[in-house]
Design a protein around this motif. Structure first.
Motif, PDB file in Angstrom:
ATOM      1  N   GLN A 216      36.872 111.158  -1.244  1.00  0.00           N
ATOM      2  CA  GLN A 216      35.981 110.894  -0.111  1.00  0.00           C
ATOM      3  C   GLN A 216      34.488 111.012  -0.462  1.00  0.00           C
ATOM      4  OE1 GLN A 216      35.498 115.293   1.884  1.00  0.00           O
ATOM      5  NE2 GLN A 216      36.444 113.782   3.120  1.00  0.00           N
ATOM      6  N   LEU A 217      34.180 111.711  -1.571  1.00  0.00           N
ATOM      7  CA  LEU A 217      32.779 112.031  -1.867  1.00  0.00           C
ATOM      8  C   LEU A 217      31.875 110.791  -1.866  1.00  0.00           C
ATOM      9  CD1 LEU A 217      30.600 114.105  -2.764  1.00  0.00           C
ATOM     10  CD2 LEU A 217      31.238 113.603  -5.128  1.00  0.00           C
ATOM     11  N   PHE A 218      32.193 109.825  -2.717  1.00  0.00           N
ATOM     12  CA  PHE A 218      31.290 108.676  -2.871  1.00  0.00           C
ATOM     13  C   PHE A 218      31.233 107.784  -1.622  1.00  0.00           C
ATOM     14  CE2 PHE A 218      29.602 104.862  -5.085  1.00  0.00           C
ATOM     15  CZ  PHE A 218      28.458 105.449  -5.567  1.00  0.00           C
ATOM     16  N   PRO A 219      32.397 107.487  -0.992  1.00  0.00           N
ATOM     17  CA  PRO A 219      32.307 106.701   0.251  1.00  0.00           C
ATOM     18  C   PRO A 219      31.451 107.382   1.315  1.00  0.00           C
ATOM     19  CG  PRO A 219      34.559 106.722  -0.527  1.00  0.00           C
ATOM     20  CD  PRO A 219      33.799 107.676  -1.401  1.00  0.00           C
ATOM     21  N   LEU A 220      31.567 108.710   1.429  1.00  0.00           N
ATOM     22  CA  LEU A 220      30.764 109.405   2.446  1.00  0.00           C
ATOM     23  C   LEU A 220      29.288 109.417   2.068  1.00  0.00           C
ATOM     24  CD1 LEU A 220      32.968 112.475   3.515  1.00  0.00           C
ATOM     25  CD2 LEU A 220      32.569 110.344   4.754  1.00  0.00           C
ATOM     26  N   VAL A 221      29.019 109.630   0.775  1.00  0.00           N
ATOM     27  CA  VAL A 221      27.621 109.662   0.306  1.00  0.00           C
ATOM     28  C   VAL A 221      26.929 108.327   0.585  1.00  0.00           C
ATOM     29  CG1 VAL A 221      26.255 109.654  -1.834  1.00  0.00           C
ATOM     30  CG2 VAL A 221      27.889 111.477  -1.419  1.00  0.00           C
ATOM     31  N   THR A 222      27.678 107.236   0.539  1.00  0.00           N
ATOM     32  CA  THR A 222      27.053 105.921   0.785  1.00  0.00           C
ATOM     33  C   THR A 222      27.130 105.514   2.264  1.00  0.00           C
ATOM     34  OG1 THR A 222      29.139 104.913   0.099  1.00  0.00           O
ATOM     35  CG2 THR A 222      27.405 105.007  -1.535  1.00  0.00           C
ATOM     36  N   ALA A 223      28.250 105.826   2.915  1.00  0.00           N
ATOM     37  CA  ALA A 223      28.439 105.327   4.290  1.00  0.00           C
ATOM     38  C   ALA A 223      27.577 106.073   5.315  1.00  0.00           C
ATOM     39  CB  ALA A 223      29.910 105.423   4.683  1.00  0.00           C
ATOM     40  N   ILE A 224      27.354 107.377   5.107  1.00  0.00           N
ATOM     41  CA  ILE A 224      26.570 108.134   6.104  1.00  0.00           C
ATOM     42  C   ILE A 224      25.120 107.619   6.175  1.00  0.00           C
ATOM     43  CG2 ILE A 224      25.645 110.423   6.702  1.00  0.00           C
ATOM     44  CD1 ILE A 224      28.395 111.564   5.716  1.00  0.00           C
ATOM     45  N   PRO A 225      24.396 107.524   5.037  1.00  0.00           N
ATOM     46  CA  PRO A 225      23.048 106.942   5.155  1.00  0.00           C
ATOM     47  C   PRO A 225      23.054 105.483   5.609  1.00  0.00           C
ATOM     48  CG  PRO A 225      23.570 107.411   2.853  1.00  0.00           C
ATOM     49  CD  PRO A 225      24.657 108.000   3.680  1.00  0.00           C
ATOM     50  N   LEU A 226      24.115 104.747   5.254  1.00  0.00           N
ATOM     51  CA  LEU A 226      24.199 103.353   5.716  1.00  0.00           C
ATOM     52  C   LEU A 226      24.283 103.316   7.235  1.00  0.00           C
ATOM     53  CD1 LEU A 226      24.540 100.287   5.298  1.00  0.00           C
ATOM     54  CD2 LEU A 226      26.965 100.665   4.929  1.00  0.00           C
ATOM     55  N   LEU A 227      25.070 104.220   7.807  1.00  0.00           N
ATOM     56  CA  LEU A 227      25.198 104.280   9.271  1.00  0.00           C
ATOM     57  C   LEU A 227      23.843 104.594   9.909  1.00  0.00           C
ATOM     58  CD1 LEU A 227      26.977 104.334  11.853  1.00  0.00           C
ATOM     59  CD2 LEU A 227      27.340 106.764  11.432  1.00  0.00           C
ATOM     60  N   VAL A 228      23.136 105.560   9.324  1.00  0.00           N
ATOM     61  CA  VAL A 228      21.827 105.950   9.869  1.00  0.00           C
ATOM     62  C   VAL A 228      20.863 104.759   9.823  1.00  0.00           C
ATOM     63  CG1 VAL A 228      19.825 107.456   9.518  1.00  0.00           C
ATOM     64  CG2 VAL A 228      22.131 108.388   9.265  1.00  0.00           C
ATOM     65  N   LEU A 229      20.794 104.099   8.672  1.00  0.00           N
ATOM     66  CA  LEU A 229      19.866 102.970   8.513  1.00  0.00           C
ATOM     67  C   LEU A 229      20.240 101.808   9.436  1.00  0.00           C
ATOM     68  CD1 LEU A 229      19.381 102.934   4.626  1.00  0.00           C
ATOM     69  CD2 LEU A 229      17.718 103.621   6.334  1.00  0.00           C
ATOM     70  N   ALA A 230      21.549 101.535   9.551  1.00  0.00           N
ATOM     71  CA  ALA A 230      21.990 100.437  10.423  1.00  0.00           C
ATOM     72  C   ALA A 230      21.639 100.744  11.875  1.00  0.00           C
ATOM     73  CB  ALA A 230      23.493 100.220  10.259  1.00  0.00           C
ATOM     74  N   LEU A 231      21.783 102.007  12.281  1.00  0.00           N
ATOM     75  CA  LEU A 231      21.449 102.377  13.665  1.00  0.00           C
ATOM     76  C   LEU A 231      19.943 102.270  13.918  1.00  0.00           C
ATOM     77  CD1 LEU A 231      23.875 105.402  14.284  1.00  0.00           C
ATOM     78  CD2 LEU A 231      23.998 103.118  15.304  1.00  0.00           C
ATOM     79  N   VAL A 232      19.150 102.679  12.919  1.00  0.00           N
ATOM     80  CA  VAL A 232      17.683 102.551  13.062  1.00  0.00           C
ATOM     81  C   VAL A 232      17.311 101.074  13.211  1.00  0.00           C
ATOM     82  CG1 VAL A 232      15.476 102.835  11.860  1.00  0.00           C
ATOM     83  CG2 VAL A 232      17.151 104.681  11.814  1.00  0.00           C
ATOM     84  N   GLN A 233      17.908 100.237  12.360  1.00  0.00           N
ATOM     85  CA  GLN A 233      17.611  98.807  12.427  1.00  0.00           C
ATOM     86  C   GLN A 233      18.087  98.226  13.758  1.00  0.00           C
ATOM     87  OE1 GLN A 233      15.782  96.995  10.233  1.00  0.00           O
ATOM     88  NE2 GLN A 233      15.991  95.284  11.670  1.00  0.00           N
TER      89      GLN A 233
END
Lengths: 159, 504
Positions: free
Chosen positions: A32-49
């Protein structure tokens, strides 16, 4: 607040990231480490956008990326129709490959596209189809000896 | 070292490698003239064909094609004001006005000759830098390589657009590329991720259908939507004489060409900064080199110096691009990210091995850049008139041929029908990204680097725990990454504006 096509794209990205986080949450740590490390900031950035898109704050920096810019010379409705038509041709080609395999799908697709879409006429369509098929046959079948699988129809007929 | 240099030349001159380089050059020649298909897309299209080749043959084929595409891309930029390549856009600014003024031949001669000089400078920089970067690379462990990969992604995202807002999209796409890379079996523990019960996804998404879909399909769609010839409705015109005048111009302004070549090499070395940046920096330098304000006014109206600068930088950056790609496994541009895929296919690992065990292969790349460009420029001079006519062919006649390449190319990567669906799916994604202004390069770079990044992270954690974060070189790289990320924000604050869109 206005819902626009770009905001739907941002929403799609946020949903994708949320789905990845939800799926990875129950996995073992190493998995789970790498998917979470990439998906969590992706979620934040997508929500900001998404927020920016919904607020309609399209500044100059929100314009085209340093990338291909789609042409704007053709009216939007015509461009959309041609875009959908081209996607339909591509889907049709894939369906043809699935049904009859590459060696038959290539000349059939080429001829149909040239006749129906390009309006190239009988002789020109035949000549260009022959060129395309010659390239395909010469390079893949003769030179590289690439094994193309049979289509569904040939499998049914036992050919 | 000398042995490897000569060995590299001999590798390229072997009949099969040389023949494949000529085939690649032929393709690059035509592709360079077609604005609908970029050099990066062509590299992606041709990637499946290298499976049966040796490394030297594969790189002769791919680099021969790529370097020539950068050279011939200038032709349509000058003749029609249509950049043959995204990398040739700056050539339009002064090249096309020259063509309209009846000096097309001179502009073409200048662009081709400066491209040749730039390519030789870039290749020389690559050759010279190998012994310099070698000890540096050998000191790099997994933590440093992890941070360099992260910095590479940060660099390319920071160049995805100007201003803070563009960074959001750039970073999101880089992260999406990394996330897509996690599909399939995790290599350390063997756990399956996002496989949806499909055996096809156990091995993860293949590089080729993803790259081909994302790069080629949006450009085909755009060509179809326009419904014109690639060069639009612009007339072919007469090239006229003056080609040799342009060649002489390259030597009249020799030091400008040399300086712009150096700019190209420098920008090429920076991970993430591609030719699109190099050409504009070189153009800016050419303008800066004007003697006074009156001299400066000539730029944009057809000054040959505005053609020489971008022409030289376009090709010299190829050598520069290869330096971080070979030495660190960090591609300098989208095209190099795709070339990195060729390394994987060949079973070569970019990094120390390329500077020790496979040094002759590395030098064969240097020679390919030089030989391919010399042949290409000579051929350009011979076939200039005929080649340019390709852009006058109706787009609807070209599209089925390109589609054939796209789908046959994707299929040959795994011989699986699902590859075609992945190509179409990523084509649709790429189209939407272009339509809504999301940059494609960070996604591709994230996808290409994803497995390496995860492996380096895993090894660093397993070997050092969290203490790898405190290693001196890692701290320097973290600081540089933060600087790269923060720079657009600082720049925006300084300018007191929301940012200007790139002239690209």
């Amino acid at each position: 607040m206005r819902i626009s096509a770009p905001s739907i794209f941002s929403f799609f990205l946020a949903v994708l990231a949320a789905f990845a986080i939800g799926s990875a949450w129950s996995w073992p740590f190493k998995t789970q480490l790498f998917p979470l490390v990439t998906a969590i900031p992706l979620l934040v950035l997508a929500l900001v956008q998404l927020m920016l898109d919904l607020r309609g704050k399209a500044g100059p920096a929100d314009g085209p990326a340093v990338d291909l810019a789609l042409s704007s010379e053709v009216p939007e409705t015509i461009a959309r129709r041609r875009t959908l038509l081209t996607f339909a041709w591509m889907a049709g080609f894939i369906a043809l490959v699935f049904l009859i395999g590459f060696p038959l799908a290539v000349p059939l697709f080429m001829f149909c596209y040239l006749m129906l879409q390009s309006a190239a006429g009988w002789w020109r369509s035949l000549a260009l189809t022959a060129v395309a098929w010659g390239f395909f046959y010469g390079l893949f079948e003769r030179l590289l000896r690439f094994p193309f699988g049979a289509g569904l129809v040939q499998t049914w007929l036992g050919l | 070292m000398l042995d490897a240099l000569i060995g590299g030349l001999l590798l390229v001159l072997q009949w099969k490698a040389f023949s494949l380089m000529l085939v690649g050059m032929g393709l690059g020649f035509v592709i360079g003239l077609l604005p609908g298909i970029g050099g990066a897309a062509t590299l992606a299209l041709m990637l499946p064909f290298v499976f049966a080749m040796t490394p030297a043959e594969a790189f002769a084929f791919l680099l021969g094609m790529h370097s020539v595409a950068a050279t011939t891309g200038d032709i349509t930029s000058i003749l029609f004001g249509v950049p043959g390549e995204a990398l040739s856009a700056a050539t339009v600014v002064d090249g096309h006005p020259m063509a309209k003024r009846g000096e097309a031949g001179r502009a073409l001669g200048a662009a081709l000759m400066s491209s040749l000089i730039g390519a030789v400078i870039g290749a020389a920089a690559l050759a010279v830098s190998i012994p310099i970067v070698r000890p540096l690379v050998l000191t790099f462990g997994s933590p440093e390589l992890f941070m360099i990969s992260v910095m590479g992604i940060a660099c390319i995202t920071s160049l995805s657009g100007i201003g803070a807002r563009a960074q959001i999209k750039g970073f999101a796409m880089g992260l999406l590329g990394l996330l897509l890379c996690t599909i399939g079996q995790e290599r350390q523990s063997g756990g399956l991720r996002f496989d949806f019960g499909l055996i096809y996804l156990w091995e993860g998404l293949d590089l080729i259908p993803v790259l081909v879909g994302i790069f080629a399909i949006p450009e085909i769609i755009d060509l179809a939507a326009r419904g014109t010839a690639i060069a639009g409705e612009k007339p072919a015109g007469q090239l006229g004489a003056g080609v040799w005048e342009g060649v002489k111009d390259s030597f009249r302004h020799f030091w400008l060409v040399m300086r712009c070549s150096a700019v190209g090499v420098f920008v090429g070395i920076l991970p993430g900064a591609g030719g699109g940046v190099a050409q504009w920096m070189a153009y800016a330098h050419a303008v800066q080199s004007a003697k006074d304000a009156k001299d400066r006014e000539r730029f944009g109206k057809g000054d040959v110096r505005g053609v020489l600068g971008p022409g030289a930088a376009n090709n010299s950056k190829e050598g520069g691009d290869l330096i971080p790609t070979i030495a660190f496994g960090v591609p300098g541009s989208g095209a190099m990210a795709i070339l990195l895929g060729a390394f994987m296919i060949m079973g070569l690992v970019p990094g120390p091995d390329m500077l020790t065990k496979h040094l002759a292969v590395t030098y064969s790349m240097v020679w390919t850049l030089v030989i391919a460009n010399v042949i290409a420029v000579l051929l350009c001079f011979v076939f200039l008139n005929h080649l340019a006519k390709l852009t006058q062919i109706r787009g609807s006649l070209i599209i089925p041929f390109v589609l054939l390449l796209v789908f046959v190319g994707s299929y040959t990567s795994n011989s699986h029908i699902a590859d075609l669906l992945v190509t179409l799916g990523f084509g649709a994604l790429g189209y939407l990204m272009v339509r809504f202004g999301w940059p494609r390069a960070p996604l591709v770079l994230g996808f290409v680097l994803g497995k390496l990044v995860e492996t380096y992270l895993f090894i660093s954690m397993a070997r050092y725990g969290f203490s790898w974060l405190t290693q001196p070189l890692v701290l320097v790289l973290i600081a540089l990454t933060v600087l790269v990320i923060a720079y657009p924000f600082i720049q925006e604050r300084r300018q007191g504006t929301t940012g200007r869109v790139y002239a690209d």
